[in-house]
Design a protein around this motif. Structure first.
Motif, PDB file in Angstrom:
ATOM      1  N   MET A 122     -18.552   0.324   6.258  1.00  0.00           N
ATOM      2  CA  MET A 122     -18.658   0.612   7.697  1.00  0.00           C
ATOM      3  C   MET A 122     -19.206   2.020   7.871  1.00  0.00           C
ATOM      4  SD  MET A 122     -15.003  -0.573   9.265  1.00  0.00           S
ATOM      5  CE  MET A 122     -14.027  -0.964   7.813  1.00  0.00           C
ATOM      6  N   GLU A 143      -7.525   0.920  -3.361  1.00  0.00           N
ATOM      7  CA  GLU A 143      -8.007   0.781  -1.984  1.00  0.00           C
ATOM      8  C   GLU A 143      -7.881   2.139  -1.337  1.00  0.00           C
ATOM      9  OE1 GLU A 143      -5.894  -1.914   0.562  1.00  0.00           O
ATOM     10  OE2 GLU A 143      -7.053  -1.311   2.323  1.00  0.00           O
ATOM     11  N   SER A 144      -9.054   2.725  -1.089  1.00  0.00           N
ATOM     12  CA  SER A 144     -10.423   2.401  -1.433  1.00  0.00           C
ATOM     13  C   SER A 144     -10.983   3.427  -2.385  1.00  0.00           C
ATOM     14  CB  SER A 144     -11.303   2.495  -0.207  1.00  0.00           C
ATOM     15  OG  SER A 144     -10.933   1.633   0.812  1.00  0.00           O
ATOM     16  N   CYS A 187     -11.089  -2.277  -3.870  1.00  0.00           N
ATOM     17  CA  CYS A 187     -11.481  -2.557  -2.485  1.00  0.00           C
ATOM     18  C   CYS A 187     -12.247  -1.362  -1.919  1.00  0.00           C
ATOM     19  CB  CYS A 187     -10.181  -2.813  -1.705  1.00  0.00           C
ATOM     20  SG  CYS A 187     -10.348  -2.884   0.079  1.00  0.00           S
ATOM     21  N   TYR A 188     -13.209  -1.646  -1.083  1.00  0.00           N
ATOM     22  CA  TYR A 188     -14.003  -0.591  -0.435  1.00  0.00           C
ATOM     23  C   TYR A 188     -14.507  -1.178   0.880  1.00  0.00           C
ATOM     24  CZ  TYR A 188     -18.010  -3.377  -1.689  1.00  0.00           C
ATOM     25  OH  TYR A 188     -18.889  -4.420  -1.769  1.00  0.00           O
ATOM     26  N   ASN A 189     -15.220  -0.398   1.660  1.00  0.00           N
ATOM     27  CA  ASN A 189     -15.861  -0.985   2.845  1.00  0.00           C
ATOM     28  C   ASN A 189     -17.242  -0.386   3.013  1.00  0.00           C
ATOM     29  OD1 ASN A 189     -16.019   1.169   5.002  1.00  0.00           O
ATOM     30  ND2 ASN A 189     -13.850   1.314   4.456  1.00  0.00           N
ATOM     31  N   HIS A 206     -14.018  -4.842   2.189  1.00  0.00           N
ATOM     32  CA  HIS A 206     -13.187  -5.026   3.382  1.00  0.00           C
ATOM     33  C   HIS A 206     -14.101  -5.224   4.593  1.00  0.00           C
ATOM     34  CE1 HIS A 206     -10.472  -3.915   6.678  1.00  0.00           C
ATOM     35  NE2 HIS A 206      -9.469  -4.128   5.842  1.00  0.00           N
ATOM     36  N   ASP A 209      -0.449  -6.592   5.507  1.00  0.00           N
ATOM     37  CA  ASP A 209      -1.229  -5.507   6.086  1.00  0.00           C
ATOM     38  C   ASP A 209      -0.598  -5.094   7.402  1.00  0.00           C
ATOM     39  OD1 ASP A 209      -3.244  -3.691   6.245  1.00  0.00           O
ATOM     40  OD2 ASP A 209      -4.706  -5.079   7.103  1.00  0.00           O
ATOM     41  N   HIS A 210      -0.490  -3.830   7.576  1.00  0.00           N
ATOM     42  CA  HIS A 210       0.116  -3.235   8.767  1.00  0.00           C
ATOM     43  C   HIS A 210       1.476  -3.881   9.060  1.00  0.00           C
ATOM     44  CE1 HIS A 210      -4.089  -1.869  10.326  1.00  0.00           C
ATOM     45  NE2 HIS A 210      -3.860  -1.549   9.075  1.00  0.00           N
ATOM     46  N   ARG A 252      -1.473  -8.017   0.187  1.00  0.00           N
ATOM     47  CA  ARG A 252      -0.482  -7.086   0.759  1.00  0.00           C
ATOM     48  C   ARG A 252      -0.244  -7.431   2.218  1.00  0.00           C
ATOM     49  NH1 ARG A 252      -2.436  -2.921   3.809  1.00  0.00           N
ATOM     50  NH2 ARG A 252      -4.555  -2.161   3.499  1.00  0.00           N
ATOM     51  N   ARG A 259       0.826  -1.202   0.000  1.00  0.00           N
ATOM     52  CA  ARG A 259       0.000   0.000   0.000  1.00  0.00           C
ATOM     53  C   ARG A 259       0.862   1.255   0.000  1.00  0.00           C
ATOM     54  NH1 ARG A 259      -5.028   1.247   4.098  1.00  0.00           N
ATOM     55  NH2 ARG A 259      -6.213   2.462   2.590  1.00  0.00           N
ATOM     56  N   HIS A 309      -5.578  -9.155   2.655  1.00  0.00           N
ATOM     57  CA  HIS A 309      -4.793  -8.382   3.620  1.00  0.00           C
ATOM     58  C   HIS A 309      -4.282  -9.393   4.621  1.00  0.00           C
ATOM     59  CE1 HIS A 309      -6.918  -4.198   3.153  1.00  0.00           C
ATOM     60  NE2 HIS A 309      -6.348  -4.608   2.048  1.00  0.00           N
ATOM     61  N   ASP A 357     -13.867   3.929   9.968  1.00  0.00           N
ATOM     62  CA  ASP A 357     -13.229   3.003   9.034  1.00  0.00           C
ATOM     63  C   ASP A 357     -12.567   1.936   9.892  1.00  0.00           C
ATOM     64  OD1 ASP A 357     -11.273   1.692   7.468  1.00  0.00           O
ATOM     65  OD2 ASP A 357     -11.335   3.265   5.978  1.00  0.00           O
ATOM     66  N   TRP A 358     -11.540   2.287  10.621  1.00  0.00           N
ATOM     67  CA  TRP A 358     -10.939   1.318  11.547  1.00  0.00           C
ATOM     68  C   TRP A 358     -10.764   2.024  12.886  1.00  0.00           C
ATOM     69  CZ3 TRP A 358      -6.263   3.126  13.329  1.00  0.00           C
ATOM     70  CH2 TRP A 358      -5.643   4.101  12.532  1.00  0.00           C
ATOM     71  N   TYR A 391       1.570   1.553   9.030  1.00  0.00           N
ATOM     72  CA  TYR A 391       2.185   1.383   7.712  1.00  0.00           C
ATOM     73  C   TYR A 391       3.667   1.744   7.679  1.00  0.00           C
ATOM     74  CZ  TYR A 391      -2.438   0.339   6.083  1.00  0.00           C
ATOM     75  OH  TYR A 391      -3.647  -0.264   5.907  1.00  0.00           O
TER      76      TYR A 391
HETATM   77  C1  DNO Z   1      -6.644   0.060   7.628  1.00  0.00           C
HETATM   78  C2  DNO Z   1      -7.203  -0.428   6.343  1.00  0.00           C
HETATM   79  C3  DNO Z   1      -8.582   0.126   6.066  1.00  0.00           C
HETATM   80  C4  DNO Z   1      -9.012  -0.255   4.666  1.00  0.00           C
HETATM   81  C5  DNO Z   1     -10.382   0.200   4.303  1.00  0.00           C
HETATM   82  C6  DNO Z   1     -10.806  -0.410   2.990  1.00  0.00           C
HETATM   83  O1  DNO Z   1      -5.479   0.046   7.810  1.00  0.00           O
HETATM   84  O2  DNO Z   1      -7.166  -1.798   6.252  1.00  0.00           O
HETATM   85  O3  DNO Z   1      -8.532   1.519   6.174  1.00  0.00           O
HETATM   86  O4  DNO Z   1      -8.171   0.330   3.749  1.00  0.00           O
HETATM   87  O5  DNO Z   1     -11.294  -0.154   5.278  1.00  0.00           O
HETATM   88  O6  DNO Z   1     -11.940   0.208   2.524  1.00  0.00           O
END
Ligand code: DNO
Length: 405
Positions: A111, A69-70, A107-109, A239, A360-361, A358, A6, A304, A115-116, A377
């Motif tokens: 929520m 994304e996204s 990719c999208y979500n 997502h 992730d984190h 990918r 990412r 992810h 988001d997180w 990241y």
């Molecule tokens: C957080 C990510 C999320 C992700 C979105 C996708 O680190 O995994 O922000 O990009 O939820 O829409």
């Protein structure tokens, strides 16, 4: 798996040069400066592609933009309010522009508002590095005592409410402030510094929207958009909720295998797919990641790979972001299922037999601790994660992999 990375764009402190040296084979990016609901123009997309295509010295990077994304779904679309129809029209036109640029995975979500969510963006680990953490009691402190959401107490078990009360009483103003900022980091417009009143306003908009209603708005969105994606050859992938349980009284509809099954069946198209995020889904002990990959695999368009360590056996609880092969998800078993799915696709002659993944984190380690990249990241923590995941895939694909069986 195609090993992607990412990149947040030209302002990202991890450069295309860094990404190439980490061994990534493709880029995941988004036009973060365009507000959700607005159109992604062909020019803006082309500009990002050009940024990806070269190193700092101007020479070719050999990397391309593989995954969007996204492309965010606006709050208006989720609520079916305000400008939602115009936003859907923009979404479809953005899909056309993305497809014309040669990008196939999106990719999208779905929520609402968040988001997180984490309560700590740099939690100190025993090895001296840091990671992101979600502390359920701290979250209750935020919800009940800082945000003061009406009815918040009723959403937590009595022991968590009691502990939150004690913890809050001992917290300094500075600690409260930091907690509120950490939670707000995953909110839309976090960069513009949302006030607590802004957060309350966002939340109140969902007072009248039940889970069933949010799900029906989501399906209506897919019924409108997926035929366009399918005609363009775009694979959309949702997502999961992060964390995968209800927060702040908001409805959540993408937290479990059965949530995914409902949505996949409601709009039965290869373009209606999944971003399998092992980190988000893995927070719940009832989400069996290798099993989900086995059962839902033909619609998994993006991976992810991340791991979390749950700190309790409850569905709603605290967790921290573990090393990629540590934590509670059996990453080797999950990757084995991914490789099986890829083999099945290859046998079936599917063009999309290589699934983009990918790391992730990542934990902040070594020079990450001073570089201060986007939370979650870092360059070295993700490089380490990618190297470990790549190692597992290489070992499982090797001709001697069946040695002990
Ligand atoms: C957080 C990510 C999320 C992700 C979105 C996708 O680190 O995994 O922000 O990009 O939820 O829409």
């Amino acid at each position: 798996m195609k090993q992607t990375w990412r990149w947040f764009g030209p302002g990202d402190l991890v450069s295309i040069d860094d990404i190439s040296q980490a061994g990534a084979e493709g880029i995941v990016s988004a036009l973060h400066h365009i507000p959700s609901g607005a159109l992604w123009t062909a020019d803006e997309i082309a500009r990002r592609q050009a940024d990806i295509s070269h190193f700092k010295d101007g020479s070719a990077s050999g990397l391309a933009w593989d995954v969007v994304e996204s492309l965010p779904v606006s709050e208006d679309i989720k609520k079916q309010k305000g400008d939602w129809q115009e936003h859907i029209a923009h979404y479809k036109q953005s899909l056309r522009n993305i497809a014309a640029a040669g990008i196939e995975v999106l990719c999208y979500n779905f929520m609402p508002v968040l988001d997180w969510t984490r309560t700590d963006l740099a939690w100190r680990l025993p090895h001296g590095g840091t990671c992101m953490r979600f502390d359920y009691v701290d979250f209750a402190v935020f919800d009940i005592h800082i945000l003061k959401r009406p009815g918040a107490e009723a959403d937590f078990p009595a022991d968590v409410v009691a502990e939150a009360k004690q913890r809050f009483a001992a917290m300094s103003d500075e600690t409260c402030d930091r907690l509120a900022k950490n939670v707000a980091f995953g909110l839309p417009g976090a960069a513009e510094k949302l006030t607590l009143d802004d957060v309350r306003l966002h939340l109140s908009e969902y007072d009248a929207i039940s889970e069933a209603q949010l799900r029906s708005h989501y399906i209506a969105f897919l019924e409108d958009v997926i035929p366009v994606a399918e005609s363009l050859g775009i694979r959309m992938c949702c997502h999961p909720d992060d964390p995968p349980f209800g927060l702040l009284g908001l409805p959540r509809v993408m937290s479990t295998e059965s949530d995914y099954r409902t949505i996949l069946d409601a709009v039965d198209s290869p373009s209606n797919g999944i971003t399998l995020c092992s980190g988000s889904l893995g927070v719940r002990p009832d989400n069996d990641l290798p099993g989900m990959m086995r059962r839902l695999g033909d619609r998994v368009h993006f991976l992810h790979l991340r791991n979390v360590k749950r700190e309790s056996a409850a569905i709603q609880g605290s967790f921290y972001e573990a090393e990629h092969l540590g934590g509670d998800t059996d990453m080797v078993a999950l990757i084995a299922e991914v490789l099986r799915e890829e083999a099945r696709r290859q046998t079936a002659g599917r063009k999309d037999h290589q699934i983009p993944m990918r790391p992730d984190h990542g934990q902040d380690i070594l020079d990450d601790l001073t570089r201060r990249t986007q939370p979650g990241y870092p360059s070295i923590g993700r490089l380490k994660g990618l190297a470990e995941l790549r190692g597992v895939a290489a070992a499982l694909s090797h001709s001697t992999a069946g040695l002990n069986s």
